[in-house]
Design a protein around this motif. Structure first.
Motif, short mmCIF file in Angstrom:
data_model
loop_
_atom_site.label_atom_id
_atom_site.label_comp_id
_atom_site.label_asym_id
_atom_site.label_seq_id
_atom_site.Cartn_x
_atom_site.Cartn_y
_atom_site.Cartn_z
N HIS A 73 -0.20 1.75 -4.60
CA HIS A 73 0.59 0.75 -3.88
C HIS A 73 0.50 0.90 -2.37
N GLN A 74 0.01 2.02 -1.87
CA GLN A 74 -0.19 2.25 -0.42
C GLN A 74 1.10 2.07 0.38
N GLY A 75 2.24 2.25 -0.29
CA GLY A 75 3.50 2.22 0.44
C GLY A 75 4.17 0.87 0.54
N ILE A 76 3.64 -0.14 -0.18
CA ILE A 76 4.27 -1.47 -0.10
C ILE A 76 4.10 -2.24 -1.41
N VAL A 77 5.20 -2.88 -1.82
CA VAL A 77 5.19 -3.78 -2.98
C VAL A 77 6.02 -5.01 -2.62
#
Length: 249
Positions: A73-77
């Protein structure tokens, strides 16, 4: 709203998220942003969120891992609406073209099953449309759509930043606003003829004080049992059908 508007509930990862935020046609409910991310990326997301008036929720990595299990998710959803919302201006235009519009205003309903059930009852009783807040309330998710058993296709739902301001717009358009309160008038005496909007409060807290002040009249559902409260969707159903009956249906 049609099934063609139905979308996936999540957008995961930095590049897809930025693309979605830059696309005005993508209906985004909320941004889940990991705490402690590099400032440059967080600042970029904050700027896009302000432009779109979208809520950012800063959460630990574990929360994103729950939302997007086994995905990078690389830190974002981003969470998306299962169905498209109707702009408030469009809902008001539709209401004003109806002979006796009947609107529902849902004040921070949090349970998706309650919202879905309310939409189902609203469709059955010919409610013109529903207004919900953007913050601190359930949005149009797939659970809501499923619980509504298809009614979500036929009842327009407008999402607004401020319910009090929305009510003031309705009053200017000639609507009478009715709310619920234990000290109100017996709902069985309610005459809902004309242009009316009914406010249904939060499952536990009821209607917020500022919104309650905007109501022209308050209604109550008398109870004689030991449990002096009703599920929000059950209470809404009783009130909606009293309105339906008093309007000569």
């Amino acid at each position: 709203m049609t099934a063609d508007n139905q979308k996936s509930e999540f957008i995961i990862g930095r590049h897809p998220a930025i693309a979605a935020l830059n696309n005005q046609q993508t209906t985004i409910n909320k941004i889940f942003l990991q705490k402690g991310l590099q400032k440059s990326f967080a600042t970029q997301i904050e700027k896009l969120a302000r432009q779109r008036k979208i809520v950012i929720s800063r959460v630990p990595k574990s929360r994103l891992d729950e939302l997007a299990p086994r995905q990078n998710h690389q830190g974002i959803v981003l969470t998306l609406a299962a169905f498209a919302y109707t702009p408030l201006t469009d809902l008001l235009e539709k209401a004003q073209s109806a002979p006796a519009p009947f609107l529902l205003i849902l004040d921070n309903i949090e349970d998706p099953h309650n919202l879905g059930s309310i939409i189902r009852t609203a469709d059955a009783a010919g409610v013109t449309g529903i207004i919900i807040p953007q913050r601190r309330a359930v949005q149009l998710t797939s659970i809501v759509a499923k619980t509504s058993t298809g009614a979500i296709e036929y009842v327009p739902v407008a999402r607004v930043i401020n319910l009090v301001q929305a009510v003031k717009q309705l009053k200017k358009a000639g609507f009478w606003i009715f709310g619920t309160d234990v000290a109100g008038k017996d709902y069985r005496q309610w005459n809902a003829q004309g242009s009316v909007a009914l406010v249904i409060g939060n499952e536990g807290k009821g209607i917020s004080p500022l919104l309650k002040k905007q109501c022209d009249e308050l209604l109550t559902i008398p109870m004689v049992g030991h449990v002096q409260s009703l599920n929000a969707s059950v209470a809404a159903s009783l009130l909606i059908y009293q309105g339906f009956t008093s309007r000569g249906n």
